[in-house]
Design a protein around this motif. Structure first.
Motif, mmCIF file in Angstrom:
data_model
loop_
_atom_site.group_PDB
_atom_site.id
_atom_site.type_symbol
_atom_site.label_atom_id
_atom_site.label_comp_id
_atom_site.label_asym_id
_atom_site.label_seq_id
_atom_site.Cartn_x
_atom_site.Cartn_y
_atom_site.Cartn_z
ATOM 1 N N TYR A 193 0.788 -1.243 0.000
ATOM 2 C CA TYR A 193 0.000 0.000 0.000
ATOM 3 C C TYR A 193 0.818 1.291 0.000
ATOM 4 C CZ TYR A 193 -3.381 -3.513 1.346
ATOM 5 O OH TYR A 193 -4.154 -4.645 1.363
ATOM 6 N N THR A 217 -10.187 -14.749 -7.415
ATOM 7 C CA THR A 217 -11.070 -14.698 -6.244
ATOM 8 C C THR A 217 -12.439 -15.204 -6.710
ATOM 9 O OG1 THR A 217 -11.962 -12.486 -6.654
ATOM 10 C CG2 THR A 217 -9.892 -12.604 -5.413
ATOM 11 N N GLY A 248 -12.858 -3.230 0.651
ATOM 12 C CA GLY A 248 -11.960 -4.087 -0.130
ATOM 13 C C GLY A 248 -12.533 -4.299 -1.517
ATOM 14 N N HIS A 299 -11.804 -3.179 -4.342
ATOM 15 C CA HIS A 299 -10.783 -3.233 -5.391
ATOM 16 C C HIS A 299 -11.205 -2.480 -6.656
ATOM 17 C CE1 HIS A 299 -6.978 -4.331 -6.887
ATOM 18 N NE2 HIS A 299 -7.513 -4.880 -7.961
ATOM 19 N N ARG A 320 -7.938 3.852 -6.023
ATOM 20 C CA ARG A 320 -8.909 2.759 -6.197
ATOM 21 C C ARG A 320 -10.325 3.308 -6.268
ATOM 22 N NH1 ARG A 320 -5.448 0.125 -2.375
ATOM 23 N NH2 ARG A 320 -7.008 0.394 -0.762
ATOM 24 N N ASN A 344 -15.042 -9.253 0.731
ATOM 25 C CA ASN A 344 -14.562 -10.522 0.191
ATOM 26 C C ASN A 344 -13.053 -10.420 0.033
ATOM 27 O OD1 ASN A 344 -15.100 -13.191 -1.015
ATOM 28 N ND2 ASN A 344 -14.185 -12.255 -2.829
HETATM 29 C C1 LIG Z 1 -7.460 -9.414 -2.398
HETATM 30 S S1 LIG Z 1 -8.150 -7.893 -2.890
HETATM 31 C C2 LIG Z 1 -9.866 -8.385 -2.949
HETATM 32 C C3 LIG Z 1 -10.567 -7.807 -4.111
HETATM 33 C C4 LIG Z 1 -12.058 -8.108 -4.266
HETATM 34 N N1 LIG Z 1 -12.816 -7.915 -3.038
HETATM 35 C C5 LIG Z 1 -12.277 -9.504 -4.785
HETATM 36 O O1 LIG Z 1 -12.748 -10.352 -4.030
HETATM 37 O O2 LIG Z 1 -11.979 -9.749 -5.963
HETATM 38 C C6 LIG Z 1 -8.062 -6.926 -1.416
HETATM 39 C C7 LIG Z 1 -8.461 -5.475 -1.608
HETATM 40 O O3 LIG Z 1 -8.634 -4.851 -0.318
HETATM 41 C C8 LIG Z 1 -8.102 -3.518 -0.407
HETATM 42 N N2 LIG Z 1 -7.880 -2.988 0.950
HETATM 43 C C9 LIG Z 1 -6.801 -3.133 1.743
HETATM 44 N N3 LIG Z 1 -6.974 -2.481 2.913
HETATM 45 C C10 LIG Z 1 -8.185 -1.902 2.866
HETATM 46 C C11 LIG Z 1 -8.958 -1.112 3.781
HETATM 47 N N4 LIG Z 1 -8.507 -0.780 4.980
HETATM 48 N N5 LIG Z 1 -10.178 -0.705 3.388
HETATM 49 C C12 LIG Z 1 -10.672 -1.043 2.193
HETATM 50 N N6 LIG Z 1 -9.998 -1.778 1.276
HETATM 51 C C13 LIG Z 1 -8.772 -2.203 1.608
HETATM 52 C C14 LIG Z 1 -6.872 -3.749 -1.251
HETATM 53 O O4 LIG Z 1 -6.379 -2.564 -1.771
HETATM 54 C C15 LIG Z 1 -7.434 -4.653 -2.354
HETATM 55 O O5 LIG Z 1 -8.046 -3.874 -3.340
#
Ligand SMILES: C[S@@+](CC[C@H](N)C(=O)[O-])C[C@H]1O[C@@H](n2cnc3c(N)ncnc32)[C@H](O)[C@@H]1O
Length: 362
Positions: free
Chosen positions: A29, A51, A87, A89, A123, A159
């Motif tokens: 990040y 995913t 999250g 994305h 994002r 997710n």
């Molecule tokens: C593994 S990806 C999951 C993407 C999507 N939810 C999927 O299932 O395809 C994790 C995402 O969580 C985001 N993320 C990380 N920390 C976060 C936070 N505190 N709040 C919101 N999103 C966050 C990351 O930037 C990334 O986009």
């Protein structure tokens, strides 16, 4: 342009050996250059890992069916028609959910407020672009404690978010009978593991391994702890006045915590669909992820006053939704692609068993 490795190196020069949690935070990040900041296509065939969302639209559609059922139960409550995702994305899951509700439950859609909690400005831009057809229904917040959502009724979900939070790695020193924390130090152009000198406090553990287990634990046995994930869950629980908090992810349950199969923990790097243990390599180029410690997350929610409704494999969660959807005869179209997607989402060797769903409510 700066890379995460530059940022990490200069911080270590100033402050000394860095806890692995900070390395992971910067690799994923660091503003402008971290893995999730600079790369949009990390998920799916062209990315580094799949995913449930990249399997196709069905995952979001089944969630939408479930969410509408819950929202209807909450209808009596003021401002009950709210869904909050974190999250998100690139916004694909939000798009799948909103499209299904718009088509199949238009009255609910008209009253719905879909909030995305997204701290990253970049994002948010990706999500705004993908969700432009749903604009009147979607709103963004950079964090939970913005006044706009202090205490609300509805659904908060994510997710594969919690596995992307930084983890601390603690190793067992069998001779000294104490835990130490793994840190990261520079090694020429690369990085290497280094033990942090500060003693590990008992309060850093959310669980207490029994003495009989510690007596036989091999030297260097490593456990992972994510205070960031637990804090996030606590905050989410804190804003929920009435409704559900749920997450879907892969993780461990209590009985698997000290598995002999995982003496070095669950931390992995993913690059172009290959898993690797070389997590200190190519900072910012590869994903870093560790199993979610579900007992700790569950406890954080229960301590905040939530009731645990379910903690089960994703296959059971989705199969039960599909059974109710079929019975209601109101799910909408279903074709052979949906059947294939459902098999992938629920098959034990794909996403059905390793992935779990935790549902808590207030
Ligand atoms: C593994 S990806 C999951 C993407 C999507 N939810 C999927 O299932 O395809 C994790 C995402 O969580 C985001 N993320 C990380 N920390 C976060 C936070 N505190 N709040 C919101 N999103 C966050 C990351 O930037 C990334 O986009």
């Amino acid at each position: 342009m700066k890379t995460p490795a530059d940022v990490i190196r200069s911080e270590i020069e100033q402050r000394g050996v860095m806890p692995f949690a900070r390395f992971m935070e910067l690799a994923l990040y660091a503003p402008d250059c971290g893995y999730y900041e600079a790369k949009k296509e990390n998920v799916g065939r062209r990315g580094d890992f799949y995913t449930s969302v990249s399997v196709g639209n069905l995952f979001g559609e089944l969630l939408a069916f479930q969410f509408v059922e819950w929202l209807e139960e909450l209808r009596g409550a003021e401002n009950g028609l709210r869904i909050i995702e974190a999250g998100a994305h690139d916004g694909k899951l939000a798009a799948d959910i909103l499209a299904w509700i718009q088509l199949n439950r238009p009255k609910i859609y008209e009253q719905l407020e879909y909030i995305i909690v997204e701290p990253s400005v970049r994002r948010q831009e990706w999500q705004r672009e993908l969700l432009k057809n749903f604009t009147p229904r979607v709103r963004w917040l950079s964090r939970f404690n913005e006044p706009a959502i202090q205490r609300f009724n509805g659904i908060v979900f994510s997710n594969e978010l919690l596995d992307a939070f930084p983890i601390h790695r603690f190793g067992w020193d069998a001779a000294g009978k104490k835990w130490f924390e793994w840190g990261v130090a520079p090694d020429g152009e690369k990085f290497r593991w280094a033990r942090l000198p500060n003693p590990v406090q008992d309060s850093q553990f959310t669980f207490r391994p029994p003495p009989e287990l510690l007596a036989v634990l091999p030297d260097g046995y490593t456990v992972e702890i994510s205070p960031a994930a637990e804090n996030w869950w606590r905050e989410a629980a804190g804003v929920l006045e009435n409704g559900k908090l749920l997450t879907m992810d892969y993780g461990i349950a209590t009985d698997e915590m000290f598995s002999p199969a995982r003496p070095r923990g669950t931390l992995r790097a993913y690059f172009r669909h290959h898993a690797s243990d070389d997590v200190l390599a190519n900072a910012g180029e590869q994903d870093l992820t560790a199993h979610v410690n579900f007992p700790a997350i569950r406890k954080a929610g229960e301590d905040a006053g939530l009731i645990t409704e379910h903690f089960y494999p994703q296959s059971k969660f989705l199969t039960e939704i599909l059974a109710r959807a079929a019975k209601s005869n109101s799910f909408g179209r279903w074709d052979s692609s949906d059947t294939r997607q459902f098999q992938t989402l629920t098959h034990p060797e794909h996403l059905g068993r390793a992935f779990r769903v935790l549902v808590q409510s207030r």
